[in-house]
Structures are given as C-alpha cells and as structure tokens.
Design a protein around this motif. Structure first.
Motif, PDB file in Angstrom:
ATOM      1  N   VAL A 261       0.630  -1.170  -0.221  1.00  0.00           N
ATOM      2  CA  VAL A 261      -0.021  -0.023  -0.001  1.00  0.00           C
ATOM      3  C   VAL A 261       0.752   1.218   0.114  1.00  0.00           C
ATOM      4  CG1 VAL A 261      -1.907   1.254   1.126  1.00  0.00           C
ATOM      5  CG2 VAL A 261      -1.964  -1.093   1.195  1.00  0.00           C
ATOM      6  N   SER A 262       1.966   1.281   0.833  1.00  0.00           N
ATOM      7  CA  SER A 262       2.915   2.551   0.867  1.00  0.00           C
ATOM      8  C   SER A 262       3.490   2.857  -0.540  1.00  0.00           C
ATOM      9  CB  SER A 262       3.921   2.329   2.031  1.00  0.00           C
ATOM     10  OG  SER A 262       3.370   2.284   3.178  1.00  0.00           O
ATOM     11  N   LEU A 263       3.987   1.652  -1.344  1.00  0.00           N
ATOM     12  CA  LEU A 263       4.510   1.623  -2.669  1.00  0.00           C
ATOM     13  C   LEU A 263       3.540   2.106  -3.418  1.00  0.00           C
ATOM     14  CD1 LEU A 263       6.581  -1.742  -2.744  1.00  0.00           C
ATOM     15  CD2 LEU A 263       7.475   0.696  -2.487  1.00  0.00           C
ATOM     16  N   GLU A 264       2.408   1.763  -3.241  1.00  0.00           N
ATOM     17  CA  GLU A 264       1.423   2.354  -4.125  1.00  0.00           C
ATOM     18  C   GLU A 264       1.023   3.766  -3.960  1.00  0.00           C
ATOM     19  OE1 GLU A 264      -3.255   1.640  -5.443  1.00  0.00           O
ATOM     20  OE2 GLU A 264      -2.597   0.407  -3.967  1.00  0.00           O
ATOM     21  N   PHE A 265       1.170   4.150  -2.784  1.00  0.00           N
ATOM     22  CA  PHE A 265       1.064   5.658  -2.569  1.00  0.00           C
ATOM     23  C   PHE A 265       2.295   6.498  -3.020  1.00  0.00           C
ATOM     24  CE2 PHE A 265       2.754   8.830   0.005  1.00  0.00           C
ATOM     25  CZ  PHE A 265       1.738   9.737  -0.042  1.00  0.00           C
ATOM     26  N   LEU A 266       3.554   5.929  -2.819  1.00  0.00           N
ATOM     27  CA  LEU A 266       4.778   6.834  -3.303  1.00  0.00           C
ATOM     28  C   LEU A 266       4.501   6.591  -4.845  1.00  0.00           C
ATOM     29  CD1 LEU A 266       7.107   4.658  -1.069  1.00  0.00           C
ATOM     30  CD2 LEU A 266       6.472   7.286  -0.922  1.00  0.00           C
ATOM     31  N   THR A 267       4.049   5.744  -5.688  1.00  0.00           N
ATOM     32  CA  THR A 267       4.030   5.808  -6.927  1.00  0.00           C
ATOM     33  C   THR A 267       3.144   6.848  -7.272  1.00  0.00           C
ATOM     34  OG1 THR A 267       4.301   3.296  -7.127  1.00  0.00           O
ATOM     35  CG2 THR A 267       3.202   4.571  -9.097  1.00  0.00           C
ATOM     36  N   ARG A 268       2.142   7.166  -6.743  1.00  0.00           N
ATOM     37  CA  ARG A 268       1.195   8.416  -7.033  1.00  0.00           C
ATOM     38  C   ARG A 268       1.941   9.520  -6.627  1.00  0.00           C
ATOM     39  NH1 ARG A 268      -5.018   8.084  -5.383  1.00  0.00           N
ATOM     40  NH2 ARG A 268      -4.763   6.354  -6.394  1.00  0.00           N
ATOM     41  N   PHE A 269       2.510   9.774  -5.334  1.00  0.00           N
ATOM     42  CA  PHE A 269       3.104  10.849  -4.867  1.00  0.00           C
ATOM     43  C   PHE A 269       4.227  11.362  -5.677  1.00  0.00           C
ATOM     44  CE2 PHE A 269       5.765  13.082  -1.558  1.00  0.00           C
ATOM     45  CZ  PHE A 269       5.002  14.041  -1.449  1.00  0.00           C
ATOM     46  N   VAL A 270       5.170  10.511  -6.265  1.00  0.00           N
ATOM     47  CA  VAL A 270       6.303  10.867  -7.084  1.00  0.00           C
ATOM     48  C   VAL A 270       5.773  11.578  -8.345  1.00  0.00           C
ATOM     49  CG1 VAL A 270       7.866   9.816  -8.887  1.00  0.00           C
ATOM     50  CG2 VAL A 270       7.768   8.934  -6.323  1.00  0.00           C
ATOM     51  N   ARG A 271       4.538  11.248  -8.951  1.00  0.00           N
ATOM     52  CA  ARG A 271       3.957  11.978 -10.092  1.00  0.00           C
ATOM     53  C   ARG A 271       3.515  13.390  -9.691  1.00  0.00           C
ATOM     54  NH1 ARG A 271       2.341   6.354 -10.970  1.00  0.00           N
ATOM     55  NH2 ARG A 271       3.402   5.649 -12.978  1.00  0.00           N
ATOM     56  N   ARG A 272       3.011  13.631  -8.377  1.00  0.00           N
ATOM     57  CA  ARG A 272       2.397  14.944  -7.990  1.00  0.00           C
ATOM     58  C   ARG A 272       3.373  15.905  -7.374  1.00  0.00           C
ATOM     59  NH1 ARG A 272      -3.037  13.405  -6.093  1.00  0.00           N
ATOM     60  NH2 ARG A 272      -3.261  15.427  -5.363  1.00  0.00           N
ATOM     61  N   ILE A 273       4.854  15.444  -7.148  1.00  0.00           N
ATOM     62  CA  ILE A 273       5.592  16.057  -6.105  1.00  0.00           C
ATOM     63  C   ILE A 273       6.313  17.305  -7.066  1.00  0.00           C
ATOM     64  CG2 ILE A 273       7.864  14.849  -6.533  1.00  0.00           C
ATOM     65  CD1 ILE A 273       8.260  14.948  -3.431  1.00  0.00           C
ATOM     66  N   GLY A 274       6.235  17.255  -8.365  1.00  0.00           N
ATOM     67  CA  GLY A 274       6.812  17.940  -9.057  1.00  0.00           C
ATOM     68  C   GLY A 274       6.374  19.722  -9.038  1.00  0.00           C
ATOM     69  N   ASP A 275       5.150  19.787  -8.773  1.00  0.00           N
ATOM     70  CA  ASP A 275       4.517  21.072  -8.591  1.00  0.00           C
ATOM     71  C   ASP A 275       4.730  21.706  -7.071  1.00  0.00           C
ATOM     72  OD1 ASP A 275       3.559  20.655 -11.034  1.00  0.00           O
ATOM     73  OD2 ASP A 275       2.032  19.723 -10.471  1.00  0.00           O
ATOM     74  N   GLN A 276       5.397  21.101  -6.072  1.00  0.00           N
ATOM     75  CA  GLN A 276       5.817  21.803  -4.889  1.00  0.00           C
ATOM     76  C   GLN A 276       6.989  21.512  -4.624  1.00  0.00           C
ATOM     77  OE1 GLN A 276       3.860  18.853  -1.737  1.00  0.00           O
ATOM     78  NE2 GLN A 276       2.839  18.296  -3.529  1.00  0.00           N
ATOM     79  N   PRO A 277       7.611  22.594  -3.604  1.00  0.00           N
ATOM     80  CA  PRO A 277       8.941  22.596  -3.289  1.00  0.00           C
ATOM     81  C   PRO A 277       9.576  21.615  -2.220  1.00  0.00           C
ATOM     82  CG  PRO A 277       7.915  24.310  -2.178  1.00  0.00           C
ATOM     83  CD  PRO A 277       6.892  23.836  -3.209  1.00  0.00           C
ATOM     84  N   SER A 278       9.383  20.372  -2.727  1.00  0.00           N
ATOM     85  CA  SER A 278       9.598  18.991  -2.012  1.00  0.00           C
ATOM     86  C   SER A 278      10.441  18.238  -2.151  1.00  0.00           C
ATOM     87  CB  SER A 278       8.095  18.481  -1.588  1.00  0.00           C
ATOM     88  OG  SER A 278       7.324  19.131  -0.981  1.00  0.00           O
ATOM     89  N   LEU A 279      11.308  17.596  -1.403  1.00  0.00           N
ATOM     90  CA  LEU A 279      12.344  16.580  -1.978  1.00  0.00           C
ATOM     91  C   LEU A 279      11.887  15.305  -1.213  1.00  0.00           C
ATOM     92  CD1 LEU A 279      14.886  15.626  -3.409  1.00  0.00           C
ATOM     93  CD2 LEU A 279      16.174  16.628  -1.472  1.00  0.00           C
ATOM     94  N   LEU A 280      11.519  14.190  -2.065  1.00  0.00           N
ATOM     95  CA  LEU A 280      11.485  12.951  -1.676  1.00  0.00           C
ATOM     96  C   LEU A 280      12.579  12.073  -1.862  1.00  0.00           C
ATOM     97  CD1 LEU A 280       9.363  10.671  -0.465  1.00  0.00           C
ATOM     98  CD2 LEU A 280       8.760  10.367  -2.880  1.00  0.00           C
ATOM     99  N   ALA A 281      13.133  11.530  -0.800  1.00  0.00           N
ATOM    100  CA  ALA A 281      14.289  10.686  -0.756  1.00  0.00           C
ATOM    101  C   ALA A 281      14.244   9.294  -0.234  1.00  0.00           C
ATOM    102  CB  ALA A 281      15.481  11.241  -0.142  1.00  0.00           C
ATOM    103  N   LEU A 282      14.270   8.231  -1.173  1.00  0.00           N
ATOM    104  CA  LEU A 282      13.941   6.870  -0.919  1.00  0.00           C
ATOM    105  C   LEU A 282      15.202   6.102  -1.049  1.00  0.00           C
ATOM    106  CD1 LEU A 282      10.926   6.879  -3.206  1.00  0.00           C
ATOM    107  CD2 LEU A 282      10.743   7.297  -0.816  1.00  0.00           C
ATOM    108  N   THR A 283      15.426   5.138   0.007  1.00  0.00           N
ATOM    109  CA  THR A 283      16.574   4.273  -0.080  1.00  0.00           C
ATOM    110  C   THR A 283      16.226   2.749  -0.216  1.00  0.00           C
ATOM    111  OG1 THR A 283      16.975   3.881   2.209  1.00  0.00           O
ATOM    112  CG2 THR A 283      17.860   5.871   1.263  1.00  0.00           C
ATOM    113  N   TYR A 284      16.924   2.215  -0.902  1.00  0.00           N
ATOM    114  CA  TYR A 284      16.708   0.672  -0.830  1.00  0.00           C
ATOM    115  C   TYR A 284      17.849  -0.106  -1.169  1.00  0.00           C
ATOM    116  CZ  TYR A 284      16.660   1.126  -6.114  1.00  0.00           C
ATOM    117  OH  TYR A 284      16.649   1.601  -7.351  1.00  0.00           O
ATOM    118  N   ARG A 285      17.810  -1.510  -1.046  1.00  0.00           N
ATOM    119  CA  ARG A 285      18.976  -2.403  -1.594  1.00  0.00           C
ATOM    120  C   ARG A 285      18.510  -2.930  -2.866  1.00  0.00           C
ATOM    121  NH1 ARG A 285      19.477  -6.146   4.043  1.00  0.00           N
ATOM    122  NH2 ARG A 285      20.008  -4.144   5.547  1.00  0.00           N
ATOM    123  N   GLY A 286      19.420  -2.491  -3.912  1.00  0.00           N
ATOM    124  CA  GLY A 286      18.936  -3.067  -5.162  1.00  0.00           C
ATOM    125  C   GLY A 286      19.020  -4.452  -5.353  1.00  0.00           C
ATOM    126  N   ASP A 287      19.840  -5.219  -4.508  1.00  0.00           N
ATOM    127  CA  ASP A 287      19.923  -6.742  -4.466  1.00  0.00           C
ATOM    128  C   ASP A 287      18.799  -7.248  -3.895  1.00  0.00           C
ATOM    129  OD1 ASP A 287      20.898  -6.114  -2.366  1.00  0.00           O
ATOM    130  OD2 ASP A 287      22.446  -7.508  -2.226  1.00  0.00           O
TER     131      ASP A 287
END
Length: 1008
Positions: free
Chosen positions: A169-195
């Motif tokens: 559910v959180s990943l689904e939210f982030l997918t939507r939020f990433v597309r909306r964030i460009g219009d506001q002065p916000s920086l979303l930083a996400l970390t993950y293990r690629g492997d």
C-alpha cells in the motif's frame, strides 16, 4: 587501553561520494527554487545509503521541515507502516507545533492511521468509513494534502529508508506521490537495497525510470584510496595506512563502509588496535577478525538455505573468494542442473554472485570468511586437500596457470612437499610479475614447508623473499632474509651466492645508511675479483659507483661506472648496461650537467623499455622529470630544455608505474620530484599533496634518504608560502636525517636550504653557524656544493656585503655548465640585480631582471615571476616611477592569486595571502571611492559581504541565503576580483572599516 573499546567506530567524514554530494546540492537548490524532486539511493547493505541521507539532512537542515520514515523487515504486511512512522514523528512529537494547523481538512482521515491525534486535536473524529478502495484513495489524498501544506511554508524534505521492506500500500502511495511532487518545493528521498528489491518495488522503480521522474544514485564500494582516507579519518592519522594492513582490510571488506567500521571495531575491542596518549597503535595482526555482527548476519542467511545448498556453500568458502563451477562439480559429483539450482539458491540469498559461466564469487569477502570460520580446523584441512587435488586433476598439463591456488590449498592442507614445489614456483612467478606482496606470501609458505620437511634453509628462497620485502619497503624483514641467504651461501661454499648476498645487502642499505652500503659494496667487489667472475665484477663496479655518487666522489664514480658499462657491453648484459647508463645520468645530475643527465636517462629509459624492466623505467622517468627544472636545481645550474608538460608526464608516469608494481620506495622518489616541480610552477596544492605522499611513504617504510628529501620539499614549499617557522623546522629535520643516512648530496642540500631560510628571517649568526658545517674551501662543482655557495651569497647580501655576494655570483656563473647568458640561471641574476640596486646601478639591474624574467616565463615558474615583478616594483619606486611600480605589483598579485587558488585548504590559502600582503605592498586601488566600489557589487554580493563580516563560512552563508556552497564560492571569487582583494578576511576587514554594510533585510528580495 582506551575506553573507546565500548564506543562504535564511525568515520567522521563521508568518503568516495563526491559526485553524489554534488547531486544532493543540486537537488536542494532545485527544491529551494520552488520545484519538486525525487531521489533514489540504492546499494547493498552497509554501502552507506543511510550515511548519505544523513548528509542530505544536514545540508537541508534549517531550510524547512524534515519528515523521516523507515521500513523494517516485518513491515511488508503492515499497510502504511513507513508513512505512519514519518507522520507520527512530525505531528505528535513536535512540542511547539500545532497538529491541527498542519492537518487542516485531512485530520478526519489521518486520525484513522494515528488515533493518538485525537488527544492533541480536540474534537477530531474519524470520517465515515467508505468502500476499501475509496478509503485508500482518500487516505492517499489526505497524506498528500499534509505534505503540500508543509511545503507551502518552507521547502520540505521527506525521507523513507529501506524501501525493499516496504508494504504494497505504501509503495502504491509513493508511486502516486512521485508523480504529484513536481509542482511543490518538496524533495522525496527513498533508499533501498538493489539486490533485495521485491517485484512490487521493481514495478515502482520501473515506472519512475521510464517517466524520468527521479535522480538515481547507485552507491558502489569504496576503492582502496577511499578506504585509506576513511581509516585515516577514523584514527585521525596524517600519514598513510601501512600497505599490508590496508590491503588486508580492502580484501576482507571489499570496500563496504559498514564492514570497514565493524572490522575496526572488532580490532579495537580485541585490543589489536589501541590508543596510547594521542596516538593509535596497531599490533601485528596476521588475520583480521570477523565482527560478530557480520557473523550473525551471515548465519541468519545460511540458516534459511537447504541442507544441500549449505554443503555447496561450505565447499565454496574453502575454495576461495572466487570458486570454479568445475571444482564444485568434481567434488560433489552432482549433475550440472542440480549444482546450478543450488548455486541459484545461494545467489537468491545474496551470498554469492555470478562472475562468468564458469566462475562464481562471494558477494563479500567477509561473507566467505564468516562461513569459512564456522568450519572445524580438521574439516577445513581435509576440504583444502580435496580441492587442491581436484585442481591438479582438472588442470593436468596446465598446472602452471593455477600455481597460486595450488600453493594456497596444499599449504592449508599441510601437504608440505607439494606446498614447497607450488609455493616456490608461484613466488618466483609473482616476483617476475612485479607483485611483491603475493610473492612474499607464497615464498613464506615455501619456507615453512622447507622447514616442516626438515630440509636445510634455502638461500634462494631467503633471497627471493628478501627482494619482495625490500620492494614493499619492509627493510627489517628484507635485511633478516638477506643475512640468512648470506649464511646459507657460506655454509654451502657458494662463492657467487655469497657475493650476491653482499650486493643485495648493499642495495638495501643504500638510502638507509651509506656507510654500511659502502662496506657491503667494497666487500662484494673484492670477492668478485677473487672468484674472477666478469659479470659479478661488473655489477660490483656498478653498485660501488652508485655509492660513490651519493658521497659525491664523482670522478671515482664516473670511472667505476664506465668500467662497468664496458664489461656489461662485452658480455652482452643489456640489463646491467641499462642500470649503468641510468647511474651515469645520476652522476651528471649531481655534477650539475643537466643536459647530459637528460640524454643519459632517456637512453636508459629506452633500454629499460626494451627489457620490460618497469622498476628501472619508473626510476629513470622520475629522474628525467627533474631535468626540466625545479627550485633546488634552478638556483645554481642550467636545466635541460624539457617542456613543462613533458616533464610532468615523466613524473606522473613514474609514479603510476611504481604504484602498479608495488614499489613503495620508487613511489616516494617519483612523488618527491613531482612535489618539487609543482612548487616550481606555483601549483601549491598539488605540490603539497605530493610532498605529503613522499613523507608518508618514506616514514612508513623508514627510507631515511627520501624522508630527508621530503622534508626539503616541504621546506621549499613553506618558503614559497612565506611560512618561515615551518620551513625552518623541515630543513632542520632534513639536516639530521641526511647526516644519519651519510649522503653528502642530501646533507649539503639540507644545510644550504636551512641557512638560506635563517638568513631570510634575519637569523644571520645561526645561518653562519649552519654553513660552517660545510668546508670553507668547498669547490663549486656539484649541485649541492653550489647550493652551499648560493646560501653563502644570500647570507653575505643579508649582512649588506654586496661585493662578497657579487664575487660568489660571478664564481657560480664561471663554473656553471651550459651557460649561454645571464638569464639562464635566474636566481643568480636576481641576486646580482639586488646587488646592483643597492649601489643604484638601476639600468644594469633592469637588464639582469629582464634576462631572468624571460627564462622564468618560458619555464612557467610563477613564483619566480612574482618575485621578479616585485623587484621591478621596488626598482621603479626607487626611480620615482610609481605608475610602473603599480603595474608591476598588479602583475605580481595576479600571479599570487593564481597560485593561491591551487590551495584547496581555505585556511592555508588565506594564511598564505595574508603573509604576502604583510610582506608586499598592494597596488593603488583602481576605485577608491566606497560608494563607487559598492556599486560594483550585486545585491546578492553585498549580502555575502555582510555575512563575511560576521565570520560566516561558505556553508553557513549558503544556509542563510538558501543557495549551494558552490554558489557562495562563486560570489566570493567575484567579490575578490571586483574589490581587488586576495582573501575573504581582507573583504571583511574592509567592510567593517568602511562601516558600510549593505542595506535591506537579509536575505534580500533579490537572489543571485
């Protein structure tokens, strides 16, 4: 012992991430400019994702709110887990905040996620429940609404770490939020293990990449240089880490920052590294310990494997960091498909990785070590025996290609006869490949096997290992092995072996103690003549000639080397001929014939290239680089006509080759010449780097000759930076070291440098006492003798005895080789000009300075150019030509500023410019009206000036003005150029003196 045993080991700086840090600054600038951005940071566990995010938070601090959420391993089944985490931290743990103000109309939705909000927001009740999909969408919008409200006031930073453990559910939210964030002065930083990215996360990442919605930073493991920087920072150590320890640490941790810190923590906890006073002491640690934290993490993954996969894993761990599919198949007897399935299971557990179709590797050396360490000693020994035998069967007829593996496995299996054979051959091969560390390791195994078999000590093994130790700079170990080789030769009646050991000992002593070296070389020559072996006689003459050069008995050196060259040519020994021509170049160097020096060295380099002798080539290249001139040579002899870029190439290539072959003494020598050259050109930053490298390596390997040279280089640089106290200290150390080595060449250079430094600071009696250490009737033949006379001339001038100075200058010109005109030796021309100025013979002084200026310009010697321009300024002032004096001062200051820019250390740069300002008058300002000066500055530059008066650093100014540090640096450079100043402290002092702070609020409405 230090109580730091109980403290975590954490690097105080972030290393190896310069490109990523620049990306962070760019993203912060973008957000502060009103735009949104998404940052993806990926990499394996322990690679430094959290550390980079901490750096991001530090750089963002003060610029707006920061919301932080984290995912944990058990969060995959907890909807909204990281979002609840970050909202709770911000809404319920801010004592001065008003949650209702932030929540607005989103409160009734978010109270469903955070029931505790009802206690802090009176009257807040949940909204009526909807169908699940609608409920989810409404919650999504509520969270986006809160983020938007927060970013409307100030830029917003949202961080969610360890996204590989995130719920759907959180990943689904982030997918939507990433597309909306460009219009506001916000920086979303996400970390993950690629492997470890699951399919749902890979889907999110795929969409973000396709639509180019994020900046992605993939963190790699640190290279050896960065690992060294990290360890030095942890232990606050100026000198480099010893090569053997660094190699072991890099090999074990694979450059993973967390693993590095954990291994060092384990060493401290065990007492293998401890603090004594202000110094960290390291015991000799044969094997680095595996931290419990790593062992536990590996064991958790191993426990999840099938029984069959664990068996393959144990076998692979014994096989090595890399293991062959064929060996596993040979030992298990399983069908290929079954083995592939088991290795796929290991890959899925992030324990191993595929290198090629035939080879696999452990993802981390620590992983392999943890599995290996879990085996019983008897079990390990038996498996090593099986693997060694399997490699022998599989490589029948091609065993020479697997010597290293066979040496390793049979040694671990305690199969001593096979160890002796394979390890000896492997050691000899690695010596030929210029791999001294590997050679020493194999030869140590061979010597142990020799002893276990009850055989007499082998002189050849001792000698070969000694050569490996000497190349690595381990001179004490080398000496012990050379002396054992000598004992073996005498025991066996091997006269040639005895002679070779004496030569080896002499070569080892050279650079440490020339008296000892001379004794060894003379004994070797006597023995060679006694046994009447032409090649031995020639090589003894070669080494004796080398020793004679360094004690400045040049005629004898030339004679000895010429005889050696004739003999090498007659017996067809190309290598001996190359080394002799090389040393004849050194004779020319010490004798001040730089033209002949270059010719001979380039001839030697060509011979070394034909022989593929990389060690000889590195030495020759380093010496060639010196023929293009550096300060020590330029003062008393004429340099060869070698373009500056070409000379630098020779020096840098010499350094590269020495590093490639692990020749630490050669690396120090190349760095020494590069340091002196960069000082000569006024590239003080690089000069300082090379000088520090020289001192660090020479100190590490206890090479006193290069240590003396390094202190001279440090003193020469300090003289140019006008740091008299530091210069004097380095020169005093150089004198002590050179005397201890017994090198007349370095001793005279050190004495001359110290005396000149003392004379320049008015310590004339001390300078005189130092120069009395050299014979008063010293000839003017060698470079170091001429440096002594040059220092005597400077002392005479400081005492006001212009005639004595002139007499010495005339003598130096008369005895110099290859002189075509007065300007060929600029420092002598400058001394002569000073004498002429003192007697008001200004036209003659101008002629001398003009000649010197032509030469230094052609050579790119900016420090000397600046000095000559200042001398011209003084001369014009004496003649009443004040406009010309100002013009000369401007040129001098332009050069000074160019050189100052090369110093990356801001304090070092400012101190240099301040000392120049104290010793040199400034040119008349082009604009002296304060109002007119202020009009030159933009509003943003006036903001920066005001903050400079408050003592703010670039980082602090950047935070106040909401710009990046690099932007501030550009503003400061522009201010310096416009106001005609050379340091930020001068700008601040001027602004305070004028009492003209820029008007208006700070930060101003207009931003640059």
């Amino acid at each position: 012992m230090s109580t730091s045993v109980l403290q975590p080991v954490v690097s105080p700086i972030i290393v190896g991430r310069d490109e990523q840090l620049r990306a962070l600054d760019a993203l912060i600038e973008r957000v502060r400019g009103g735009h949104g951005a998404t940052l993806l940071v990926s990499g394996e566990a322990g690679i430094g994702k959290s550390r980079l995010i901490a750096e991001l938070r530090g750089r963002f601090a003060g610029g707006g709110p920061i919301l932080i959420g984290r995912c944990f391993e058990n969060d995959r089944t907890l909807p909204y887990a990281p979002l609840i985490d970050l909202l709770r931290a911000h809404l319920t743990k801010q004592p001065d905040g008003d949650p209702a103000d932030v929540l607005g109309p989103a409160g009734p939705e978010l109270v469903k996620l955070l029931p505790e909000l009802a206690f802090s927001v009176p009257g807040l009740v949940p909204s009526p429940a909807l169908e699940p999909e609608q409920e989810k969408r409404r919650l999504f919008e509520a969270i986006i609404h809160v983020a938007t409200r927060l970013s409307e006031r100030m830029p917003l930073l949202i961080v969610i770490e360890d996204l590989h453990w995130c719920d759907d559910v959180s990943l689904e939210f982030l997918t939507r939020f990433v597309r909306r964030i460009g219009d506001q002065p916000s920086l979303l930083a996400l970390t993950y293990r690629g492997d470890e990215a699951a399919s749902n996360l890979r889907e999110l990442l795929g969409g973000v990449r396709r639509e180019r919605l994020a900046t992605e930073l993939v963190l790699q493991r640190l290279d050896p240089d960065d690992v060294e920087r990290m360890v030095r920072a942890i232990f606050q150590q100026a000198q480099p880490i010893r090569a053997n320890f660094l190699h072991a640490l890099v090999e074990l941790t694979d450059g993973n920052p967390f693993f590095i810190e954990e291994v060092l923590s384990a060493l401290i906890a065990s007492g293998d590294i401890y603090r004594s006073g202000n110094v960290w002491i390291r015991k000799d640690v044969p094997d680095l310990r595996i931290p419990h934290s790593v062992q536990d993490a590996v064991q958790r993954r191993v426990d999840q494997l099938s029984v069959e996969a664990r068996a393959v894993l144990r076998l692979a761990a014994v096989a090595g960091q890399r293991f062959d599919f064929a060996v596993i198949a040979e030992l298990t007897g399983l069908p290929e498909r079954d083995i592939l399935n088991l290795i796929s299971e290991l890959i899925g557990a992030s324990l191993v990785t595929e290198v090629s179709t035939e080879q696999f590797a452990f993802r981390h050396a620590l992983t392999r070590e943890a599995v290996y360490g879990g085996l019983l000693a008897r079990e390990r020994r038996d498996l090593h025996r099986q693997i060694g035998a399997a490699i022998e069967r599989l490589s029948a007829g091609t065993a020479a290609q697997r010597l290293g593996d066979l040496s390793y496995h049979f040694h671990a299996a305690e199969e001593w006869e096979k160890t002796l054979d394979y390890a000896r051959r492997a050691g000899e091969r690695e010596l030929g490949r210029y791999a001294p560390s590997a050679a020493a390791e194999h030869l140590t195994r061979a010597m142990e096997a020799n002893e276990r078999l009850g055989l007499a000590a082998s002189g050849d093994l001792c000698r070969d290992r000694a050569r490996a130790w000497a190349t690595l700079g381990e001179f004490r170990l080398a000496r012990a092995d050379y002396e054992r080789a000598l004992e073996c030769a005498r025991r066996d009646g091997d006269r040639l072996g005895e002679w070779q050991s004496m030569v080896d000992l002499g070569e080892m002593w050279a650079g440490l103690d020339y008296e000892q070296a001379g004794v060894s070389f003379q004994l070797a020559l006597d023995l060679a003549r006694e046994i009447a072996d032409q090649q031995s006689i020639a090589r003894s003459l070669l080494q004796l000639g080398n020793w004679l050069v360094n004690v400045e008995r040049l005629e004898e050196a030339e004679q000895s080397l010429s005889s050696a060259l004739e003999m090498f040519d007659s017996i067809g020994d190309a290598r001996g001929a190359a080394e002799t021509v090389d040393l004849l170049g050194v004779v020319a160097d010490v004798g001040g014939d730089i033209f002949s020096m270059r010719q001979r060295l380039e001839q030697a380099a060509a011979l070394y290239r034909d022989l593929n002798d990389r060690r000889g080539l590195s030495s020759a290249y380093a010496s060639v680089s010196a023929t293009g001139a550096y300060v020590v040579v330029f003062s008393t002899v004429v340099p060869a006509d070698l373009p500056s870029a070409e000379a630098d190439w020779y020096g840098e290539e010499a350094l590269r080759i020495a590093r490639d072959i692990g020749w630490r003494s050669g690396e120090a020598y190349a760095a020494l010449n590069l340091s002196l050259r960069q000082t000569f050109h006024g590239d003080y930053g690089r000069a300082n780097d090379f000088m520090q490298l020289t001192l660090a390596i020479a100190n590490d390997i206890e090479h006193r000759e290069w240590l003396a040279g390094g202190h001279i280089a440090a003193g020469v640089l300090a003289v140019d930076l006008l740091d008299d106290r530091v210069a004097e200290d380095h020169f005093r150390q150089a004198v002590t070291l050179a005397r201890g080595v017994g090198s007349m060449h370095w001793t005279n250079l050190a004495i001359a440098s110290l005396a000149s430094s003392l004379a320049a600071t008015g310590k004339l009696d001390e300078a005189d006492a130092v120069l009395e250490q050299a014979a008063p009737d010293l000839p003017m033949l060698t470079v170091s003798q001429r440096q002594i006379w040059y220092a005597r001339a400077e002392l005479a001038l400081a005492r006001g005895d212009a005639s004595a100075t002139q007499e010495i200058v005339d003598g130096l010109y008369a005895t110099a080789l290859n002189v075509r005109g007065e300007g060929d030796i600029p420092l002598l021309a400058m001394l002569r000009a000073t004498c002429l100025m003192s007697s008001q013979r200004l036209d003659e002084a101008v002629a001398a300075l003009d000649a010197a200026l032509l030469t230094v310009r052609a050579r790119g010697a900016r420090p000397m150019q600046a000095r000559i321009h200042r001398m011209f300024a003084t001369l014009h002032q004496q003649a009443g030509r004040f406009e010309q004096a100002d013009a000369e001062l401007r040129q001098a200051w332009e050069l000074t500023e160019e050189m100052a820019v090369t110093l990356s250390d801001e304090k070092m740069r400012d101190a240099y410019l301040s000392r120049v300002a104290e010793n040199s008058p400034r040119p008349t300002p082009a604009v002296d009206d304060v109002d007119s000066v202020l009009k030159l500055l933009t509003p943003r530059e006036r903001d920066v000036v005001l903050l400079l008066t408050r003592g703010k650093t670039n980082r602090e100014i950047a935070a106040e003005l909401f710009v990046g540090p690099r932007t501030v640096e550009t503003h400061v450079t522009n201010i310096l150029n416009k106001l005609g100043f050379t340091s930020r402290t001068q700008v601040a002092a001027w602004a305070v003196e004028q009492r003209t702070p820029p008007p208006g609020p700070l930060p101003g409405a207009e931003r640059g």
